[in-house]
Scaffold this motif. Structure first.
Motif, PDB file in Angstrom:
ATOM      1  N   UNK A  62     -20.258   4.420 -51.635  1.00 38.63           N
ATOM      2  CA  UNK A  62     -19.067   4.804 -50.857  1.00 38.63           C
ATOM      3  C   UNK A  62     -19.010   6.313 -50.662  1.00 38.63           C
TER       4      UNK A  62
ATOM      5  N   UNK B 214     -22.286   4.482 -40.402  1.00 40.48           N
ATOM      6  CA  UNK B 214     -21.809   4.894 -41.724  1.00 40.48           C
ATOM      7  C   UNK B 214     -20.496   4.201 -42.076  1.00 40.48           C
ATOM      8  N   UNK B 215     -19.641   4.013 -41.067  1.00 35.65           N
ATOM      9  CA  UNK B 215     -18.380   3.289 -41.308  1.00 35.65           C
ATOM     10  C   UNK B 215     -18.660   1.841 -41.741  1.00 35.65           C
TER      11      UNK B 215
ATOM     12  N   UNK C 100     -14.740   4.761 -34.205  1.00 31.93           N
ATOM     13  CA  UNK C 100     -15.495   3.805 -33.382  1.00 31.93           C
ATOM     14  C   UNK C 100     -15.080   3.955 -31.921  1.00 31.93           C
TER      15      UNK C 100
ATOM     16  N   UNK D 225     -15.055  12.118 -38.719  1.00 36.96           N
ATOM     17  CA  UNK D 225     -15.391  10.819 -39.323  1.00 36.96           C
ATOM     18  C   UNK D 225     -15.367  10.848 -40.862  1.00 36.96           C
ATOM     19  N   UNK D 226     -15.942  11.884 -41.507  1.00 38.74           N
ATOM     20  CA  UNK D 226     -15.825  11.919 -42.981  1.00 38.74           C
ATOM     21  C   UNK D 226     -14.371  11.971 -43.439  1.00 38.74           C
TER      22      UNK D 226
ATOM     23  N   UNK E 191     -19.613   3.052 -56.131  1.00 39.92           N
ATOM     24  CA  UNK E 191     -19.011   4.338 -55.775  1.00 39.92           C
ATOM     25  C   UNK E 191     -20.035   5.311 -55.213  1.00 39.92           C
TER      26      UNK E 191
ATOM     27  N   UNK F 296     -12.987   8.518 -43.341  1.00 42.15           N
ATOM     28  CA  UNK F 296     -13.500   7.741 -44.477  1.00 42.15           C
ATOM     29  C   UNK F 296     -12.825   8.164 -45.781  1.00 42.15           C
ATOM     30  N   UNK F 297     -12.542   9.451 -45.886  1.00 39.66           N
ATOM     31  CA  UNK F 297     -11.855   9.945 -47.083  1.00 39.66           C
ATOM     32  C   UNK F 297     -10.463   9.319 -47.176  1.00 39.66           C
TER      33      UNK F 297
ATOM     34  N   UNK G 295     -10.334   3.147 -39.575  1.00 39.72           N
ATOM     35  CA  UNK G 295     -11.769   2.960 -39.353  1.00 39.72           C
ATOM     36  C   UNK G 295     -12.089   2.811 -37.866  1.00 39.72           C
TER      37      UNK G 295
ATOM     38  N   UNK H 234     -21.362   7.205 -47.952  1.00 35.98           N
ATOM     39  CA  UNK H 234     -20.875   6.879 -46.615  1.00 35.98           C
ATOM     40  C   UNK H 234     -19.930   7.962 -46.108  1.00 35.98           C
ATOM     41  N   UNK H 235     -19.166   8.552 -47.029  1.00 29.50           N
ATOM     42  CA  UNK H 235     -18.226   9.597 -46.620  1.00 29.50           C
ATOM     43  C   UNK H 235     -18.944  10.879 -46.215  1.00 29.50           C
TER      44      UNK H 235
ATOM     45  N   UNK I 125      -7.688   2.963 -50.545  1.00 29.77           N
ATOM     46  CA  UNK I 125      -8.263   1.883 -51.348  1.00 29.77           C
ATOM     47  C   UNK I 125      -7.755   1.945 -52.779  1.00 29.77           C
TER      48      UNK I 125
ATOM     49  N   UNK J   9     -19.934   1.769 -45.253  1.00 33.32           N
ATOM     50  CA  UNK J   9     -18.901   1.955 -46.275  1.00 33.32           C
ATOM     51  C   UNK J   9     -18.344   0.608 -46.721  1.00 33.32           C
TER      52      UNK J   9
ATOM     53  N   UNK K 186     -10.759   5.749 -48.232  1.00 33.79           N
ATOM     54  CA  UNK K 186     -11.092   5.677 -49.656  1.00 33.79           C
ATOM     55  C   UNK K 186      -9.845   5.934 -50.515  1.00 33.79           C
TER      56      UNK K 186
END
Lengths: 67, 501
Positions: free
Chosen positions: B276, B91-92, A18, A52-53, B273, A56-57, A14, B279-280, A63, B95, A60
């Motif tokens: 989330x 966005x981070x 930033x 960035x996506x 979800x 985040x992927x 993350x 956000x992605x 997670x 999330x 996720x």
């Protein structure tokens, strides 16, 4: 991987965008070399908008990893 | 060449059709029947990925972004890159933060941002302070959209019609629409708005540079010859320099979702979800901003010499000069929607706050569930009228209030993050921290203008210091946030507190 390591990894991922945006952009404060005709700093911002996506992927996906 | 009166009529007719069509489309998609306050203010917590996409991204990118981002590039060049940069950081943060806020909202029946603070910290006083601050900060933001609307309509009128009158008419229409439609209607309107804005932005940002300069590379080569200094940031702590960039990107990024309408949109989500997944995907929305930058740079080369607020019109001037009125009609239509639809969301969020967090605590037992929707509708009209009146009478004051919008909104961060992550903070600590943060940010903005760094950061540091100080001084409890408004037990002495730990 145990759970705190997993959490640390997610936080580290993350932090990549930033740092790239907030610190990387003002440090890469140059026009040359131009990337496909765009100034270097603008190309850097566009690159990280696309990355960035993906970060985040990855976060996720991690997670949902069972520890 | 058409006369300017005819051109103005053609363009403004298209703008009127775009606005009326969007409103009609949104109204046709609404369910009939009784509307409870949760449905009216937050869509009954039922929104899926697409509605959240337009509410969480589209509502943040307003006419100010649409015109302002081009204007920023025109005046300050590379400094404008802070806008997509803070968005991505926002966005981070979203999330991690938004799913937790949504869960609290669903578990405890929360509708507004002050609901969240008052309920979690069990402090009605904090709820009232948050509500008043939110409304004071949001009102100038709505009037800013009115000014954006005026710019768009003046350009589309080609001098034939005063933009201010058109702006007042369009704003009244959207206020009545919000009165009827609630958040679900706003989400449908937002969908149309984002589609049209995307089409216009692609045209303006890609077609303009290719048409006039052969390619994007050609445009930047020319900029490097004529405006080389703009393409990089000023070094060090110069205005809009590197230090300003770092602090502003970080600060605005963490405060990205603190607006009252963003918290309302979060509560409207169907599941964690959904948030989330959004956000992605949302960072991709920032590509729209990059394309607007291209339009701003093209305008800089084509219509040079604009100063101050005039730069916000830069790419509309290019359209007016080089394209037929019907193109202007669609561009201005998109711009008008970009002003109106986010105003609708912000007015709605403010109306819910006024009713639930100011009027209801002031008159306990007077407004029950059945009358709450009606009260919100009345508040929508009252807030719209207040915004219109304030914009008409005191635009200067509003402009300077707006300077503290972002630095003020972000002062809610400690309270909201504390609630989302289950921190055991006291209501009184969060309340005093919020007050200290807003006051410090305002002082830094107005008294010590041009710091070289973001003034909101100073406010946030003061905010966190006060929270920490009050937490340290206040008596320890067995856990659970305490109600600061109930009579507090006598405070134990410091040594007694140490022993009790």
């Amino acid at each position: 991987m145990n759970s705190w390591r997993l959490r640390a990894l997610r936080i580290a991922i993350a932090l990549l965008p930033v740092l790239a945006f907030a610190v990387g952009t003002p440090l890469l404060n140059h026009v040359e070399p131009r990337i496909v005709g765009l100034p270097l700093n603008l190309a850097w911002v566009i690159l990280w908008i696309l990355l960035t996506p993906l970060c985040l992927l990855a976060i996720e996906r991690l997670r949902n990893v069972k520890t | 060449m058409l006369s300017s009166a005819l051109a103005g009529r053609i363009a403004l007719s298209i703008v009127a059709v775009v606005i009326a069509g969007t409103i009609a489309f949104a109204l046709l998609n609404l369910k009939r029947g009784r509307v409870d306050p949760t449905e009216y203010a937050i869509g009954g917590r039922s929104f899926g990925t697409i509605f959240l996409w337009v509410l969480l991204a589209g509502e943040i990118y307003t006419a100010f972004t649409f015109l302002g981002a081009a204007g920023w590039v025109y005046l300050h060049g590379a400094a404008a890159y802070y806008i997509p940069a803070y968005g991505a950081i926002g966005y981070l943060v979203g999330y991690a933060l938004l799913p937790r806020i949504r869960r609290l909202g669903a578990e405890r029946g929360l509708v507004t941002a002050p609901d969240l603070l008052a309920n979690y910290y069990r402090s009605p006083r904090l709820g009232v302070l948050a509500a008043i601050l939110y409304v004071i900060l949001a009102l100038p933001y709505v009037t800013l959209q009115l000014s954006g609307l005026q710019i768009v309509l003046s350009s589309a009128g080609y001098g034939w019609l005063d933009g201010a009158i058109g702006a007042a008419v369009a704003f009244t229409a959207i206020a009545l629409f919000t009165f009827t439609a609630g958040l679900r209607g706003t989400a449908w309107a937002s969908l149309v708005k984002d589609g049209l804005v995307l089409a216009v932005v692609l045209f303006a940002g890609i077609a303009l540079p290719i048409h006039f300069f052969g390619s994007l590379g050609g445009m930047f080569a020319q900029l490097q010859r004529t405006n080389a200094a703009l393409l990089t940031l000023p070094t060090g702590d110069a205005p809009f320099g590197q230090v300003w960039f770092i602090t502003t990107v970080l600060f605005t990024g963490i405060g990205f979702y603190m607006g009252p309408h963003s918290i309302a949109a979060t509560f409207s989500a169907r599941s964690d979800n959904t948030l989330r997944r959004n956000a992605m995907l949302l960072p991709l929305y920032s590509i729209v901003l990059i394309v607007i930058f291209f339009a701003g740079y093209a305008a800089l080369l084509l219509v040079p010499g604009l100063h101050g607020h005039a730069a916000d019109q830069s790419f509309l001037l290019v359209i007016a000069r080089y394209y037929p009125p019907w193109v202007m009609g669609f561009v201005a239509g998109a711009g008008a929607l970009a002003a109106l639809v986010p105003s609708s969301a912000l007015i709605l969020a403010s109306a819910a706050i006024v009713v639930r967090n100011i009027v209801r605590p002031a008159f306990p037992g007077r407004i029950d569930e059945r009358h709450e929707t009606l009260a919100m509708r009345v508040a929508v009209i009252a807030i719209s009228a207040a915004a219109l009146l304030a914009w008409w009478l005191a635009p200067e004051t509003l402009g300077s209030l707006l300077l503290v919008y972002y630095s003020g909104i972000t002062q809610f961060l400690p309270g909201v993050v504390g609630a989302a992550f289950g921190l055991q903070l006291r209501g009184i600590a969060v309340t005093l921290g919020l007050a200290a943060g807003v006051v410090t940010a305002a002082l830094l903005t107005y008294v010590l203008a041009h710091l070289g760094f973001n003034p909101g950061f100073g406010g946030l540091i003061a905010n966190l210091l006060v929270v920490a100080l009050v937490e340290w001084l206040a008596p320890k409890t067995d856990g659970g946030p305490r109600d600061s408004s109930s009579p507090t037990p006598p405070r134990p002495t410091v040594s007694a507190r140490r022993f009790s730990e």
